[in-house]
Design a protein around this motif. Structure first.
Motif, PDB file in Angstrom:
ATOM      1  N   VAL A   1       0.786  -1.004   0.040  1.00  0.00           N
ATOM      2  CA  VAL A   1      -0.098   0.041   0.042  1.00  0.00           C
ATOM      3  C   VAL A   1       1.014   1.283  -0.081  1.00  0.00           C
ATOM      4  O   VAL A   1       1.668   1.421   0.824  1.00  0.00           O
ATOM      5  N   ASN A   2       0.540   2.262  -1.099  1.00  0.00           N
ATOM      6  CA  ASN A   2       1.492   3.351  -1.078  1.00  0.00           C
ATOM      7  C   ASN A   2       1.210   4.599  -0.179  1.00  0.00           C
ATOM      8  O   ASN A   2       0.259   4.600  -0.007  1.00  0.00           O
ATOM      9  N   ASP A   3       2.102   5.120   0.135  1.00  0.00           N
ATOM     10  CA  ASP A   3       1.850   6.507   1.055  1.00  0.00           C
ATOM     11  C   ASP A   3       1.972   7.640   0.280  1.00  0.00           C
ATOM     12  O   ASP A   3       2.040   8.624   0.717  1.00  0.00           O
ATOM     13  N   GLY A   4       2.583   7.366  -1.237  1.00  0.00           N
ATOM     14  CA  GLY A   4       2.937   8.509  -2.073  1.00  0.00           C
ATOM     15  C   GLY A   4       4.226   8.330  -2.743  1.00  0.00           C
ATOM     16  O   GLY A   4       4.791   7.178  -2.615  1.00  0.00           O
ATOM     17  N   SER A   5       4.549   9.320  -3.264  1.00  0.00           N
ATOM     18  CA  SER A   5       6.048   9.280  -3.660  1.00  0.00           C
ATOM     19  C   SER A   5       6.742  10.403  -3.679  1.00  0.00           C
ATOM     20  O   SER A   5       5.985  11.704  -3.250  1.00  0.00           O
ATOM     21  N   SER A   6       8.057  10.639  -3.997  1.00  0.00           N
ATOM     22  CA  SER A   6       8.596  11.646  -3.577  1.00  0.00           C
ATOM     23  C   SER A   6       9.926  11.663  -4.771  1.00  0.00           C
ATOM     24  O   SER A   6      10.593  10.466  -4.932  1.00  0.00           O
ATOM     25  N   PRO A   7      10.319  12.816  -5.255  1.00  0.00           N
ATOM     26  CA  PRO A   7      11.268  13.052  -6.276  1.00  0.00           C
ATOM     27  C   PRO A   7      12.819  12.994  -5.595  1.00  0.00           C
ATOM     28  O   PRO A   7      12.832  13.728  -4.695  1.00  0.00           O
ATOM     29  N   TYR A   8      13.704  12.257  -6.139  1.00  0.00           N
ATOM     30  CA  TYR A   8      15.092  12.496  -5.479  1.00  0.00           C
ATOM     31  C   TYR A   8      15.918  12.871  -6.534  1.00  0.00           C
ATOM     32  O   TYR A   8      16.208  12.411  -7.659  1.00  0.00           O
ATOM     33  N   PRO A   9      16.494  14.178  -6.263  1.00  0.00           N
ATOM     34  CA  PRO A   9      17.261  15.001  -7.320  1.00  0.00           C
ATOM     35  C   PRO A   9      18.635  14.341  -7.367  1.00  0.00           C
ATOM     36  O   PRO A   9      19.115  13.705  -6.436  1.00  0.00           O
ATOM     37  N   ASP A  10      19.244  14.351  -8.595  1.00  0.00           N
ATOM     38  CA  ASP A  10      20.658  13.647  -8.719  1.00  0.00           C
ATOM     39  C   ASP A  10      20.824  12.433  -8.422  1.00  0.00           C
ATOM     40  O   ASP A  10      21.797  12.110  -7.383  1.00  0.00           O
ATOM     41  N   PRO A  11      20.171  11.592  -8.852  1.00  0.00           N
ATOM     42  CA  PRO A  11      19.989   9.911  -8.312  1.00  0.00           C
ATOM     43  C   PRO A  11      21.327   9.517  -8.480  1.00  0.00           C
ATOM     44  O   PRO A  11      21.804   8.693  -7.634  1.00  0.00           O
ATOM     45  N   ALA A  12      22.015   9.557  -9.578  1.00  0.00           N
ATOM     46  CA  ALA A  12      23.418   9.014 -10.209  1.00  0.00           C
ATOM     47  C   ALA A  12      24.209   9.135  -8.925  1.00  0.00           C
ATOM     48  O   ALA A  12      25.128   8.120  -8.619  1.00  0.00           O
ATOM     49  N   GLN A  13      24.392  10.543  -8.670  1.00  0.00           N
ATOM     50  CA  GLN A  13      25.279  10.811  -7.564  1.00  0.00           C
ATOM     51  C   GLN A  13      25.002  10.225  -6.267  1.00  0.00           C
ATOM     52  O   GLN A  13      25.647   9.566  -5.322  1.00  0.00           O
ATOM     53  N   ILE A  14      23.718  10.468  -5.813  1.00  0.00           N
ATOM     54  CA  ILE A  14      23.220   9.810  -4.550  1.00  0.00           C
ATOM     55  C   ILE A  14      23.181   8.344  -4.237  1.00  0.00           C
ATOM     56  O   ILE A  14      23.469   7.719  -3.288  1.00  0.00           O
ATOM     57  N   PHE A  15      22.611   7.578  -5.235  1.00  0.00           N
ATOM     58  CA  PHE A  15      22.523   6.476  -5.085  1.00  0.00           C
ATOM     59  C   PHE A  15      23.856   5.518  -5.413  1.00  0.00           C
ATOM     60  O   PHE A  15      23.924   4.239  -4.891  1.00  0.00           O
ATOM     61  N   PHE A  16      24.627   6.202  -6.143  1.00  0.00           N
ATOM     62  CA  PHE A  16      25.934   5.359  -6.425  1.00  0.00           C
ATOM     63  C   PHE A  16      27.211   6.010  -6.170  1.00  0.00           C
ATOM     64  O   PHE A  16      28.036   6.340  -7.084  1.00  0.00           O
ATOM     65  N   ALA A  17      27.318   6.367  -4.814  1.00  0.00           N
ATOM     66  CA  ALA A  17      28.173   7.407  -4.483  1.00  0.00           C
ATOM     67  C   ALA A  17      29.837   7.054  -4.630  1.00  0.00           C
ATOM     68  O   ALA A  17      30.310   7.780  -5.068  1.00  0.00           O
ATOM     69  N   ASN A  18      29.959   5.796  -4.862  1.00  0.00           N
ATOM     70  CA  ASN A  18      31.407   5.344  -5.020  1.00  0.00           C
ATOM     71  C   ASN A  18      31.587   4.794  -6.299  1.00  0.00           C
ATOM     72  O   ASN A  18      32.698   3.927  -6.498  1.00  0.00           O
ATOM     73  N   ALA A  19      30.650   4.911  -7.481  1.00  0.00           N
ATOM     74  CA  ALA A  19      30.798   4.205  -8.509  1.00  0.00           C
ATOM     75  C   ALA A  19      31.935   4.856  -9.490  1.00  0.00           C
ATOM     76  O   ALA A  19      31.795   5.948  -9.632  1.00  0.00           O
ATOM     77  N   PRO A  20      32.761   3.860 -10.052  1.00  0.00           N
ATOM     78  CA  PRO A  20      33.520   4.763 -11.020  1.00  0.00           C
ATOM     79  C   PRO A  20      32.595   5.458 -12.156  1.00  0.00           C
ATOM     80  O   PRO A  20      31.764   4.474 -12.678  1.00  0.00           O
TER      81      PRO A  20
END
Ligand SMILES: [Zn+2]
Length: 288
Positions: free
Chosen positions: A18-37
């Motif tokens: 059951v969903n509570d809603g949704s929210s946008p995450y800006p700059d996902p490549a940097q936030i989600f994969f902080a140490n990725a080459p």
């Protein structure tokens, strides 16, 4: 039925995302994969039809899991509640599916980030689930209620203050209904806490089992399906990155070996699927 709820069965248990809603995450490549080459990241994104420079936003759902075991009505996580204008739809969506907040007898909190505990309380600051035992890991409670040190996170100071304030605001009011558990505890028959530290000090996964069918709720042990393919890439919000990676590998290995259904909180709604091994990582097979 809209895309705000997704009912399914697990053995003898009736379940629903059951969903509570949704929210946008800006700059996902940097936030989600902080140490990725960068080069490898660019390729991993391209495999998902995403572009490193043009991927500006990831819109994440904030889903709770409702499990009716026959004896217990259990809710896992409470969404972001009134903290954002686009969230706070959990209770209306539960009611639309025929469940009143007073019927929930157990609320399990996987960890104390705002998007998982924001719906703990109502507008008056009272527990939103008045008859529920709220269950969380003792280490998680202790961390947020003492003086939490978020220095290790590569995020803005304002974000850190927001997270700390949210934890206090949404944990202290549920104190009288709180049940602190250690990892690997049976919470109700068929539902167990699974140790999953790293993202936060007391982050827990949940194993739900009925008639030999298993659902493994991994919460934030993986935020995006690329974390399955590249399990060593961690996010800016993982407090202990190495522990996050070890936890993720252990949970995904278990899910693949035991052929468990998996619920991943931040994946596209409803976030349910299976994982299969691929090379040094895994691959996501969504249920739809
Ligand atoms: Zn989260």
């Amino acid at each position: 039925m809209g895309k705000e709820s997704f009912p399914f069965r697990l053995g003898a248990f009736s379940c629903m995302v059951v969903n509570d809603g949704s929210s946008p995450y800006p700059d996902p490549a940097q936030i989600f994969f902080a140490n990725a080459p960068k080069e490898l990241l660019g390729k991993a994104l391209r495999d998902h039809n995403l572009d490193l420079t043009e991927w500006k936003e990831y819109v994440s759902p904030y889903p709770s899991l409702l499990i009716n075991t026959g004896r217990h009505m259990v809710l896992v996580d409470t969404g972001e509640g009134d903290l954002e204008p686009t969230t706070g739809k959990l209770i209306p969506n539960l009611r639309a599916e025929g469940t009143a907040p007073g019927e929930i007898d157990t609320v399990i909190l996987t960890h104390a980030h705002p998007d998982h505990i924001g719906g703990n309380i109502d507008r008056e600051g009272k527990p939103a689930f008045p008859n529920a035992r709220y269950v969380m890991c003792k280490d998680e409670w202790d961390f947020w209620i003492s003086k939490p040190d978020l220095a290790a996170l590569d995020i803005g100071e304002g974000d850190k203050e927001f997270i700390i304030k949210c934890a206090r605001d949404h944990l202290l009011p549920i104190q009288e209904q709180l049940d602190l558990v250690d990892h690997e505890t049976e919470i109700v028959p068929g539902i167990r806490a699974v140790e999953a530290r790293g993202h936060t000090p007391g982050h827990m996964a949940i194993a739900i089992t009925s008639d030999r069918e298993q659902l493994l709720c991994i919460s934030d042990a993986a935020i995006h399906q690329i974390h399955l393919e590249q399990p060593d890439w961690y996010t800016s919000y993982d407090l202990a990155p190495e522990q996050t990676v070890a936890t993720r590998r252990r949970l995904l290995d278990r899910a693949a070996t035991e052929k468990a259904l998996v619920h991943a909180f931040h994946f596209p709604f409803p976030g349910l699927g299976h994982v299969t091994r691929k090379g040094d990582g895994w691959q996501w097979q969504p249920v739809r």
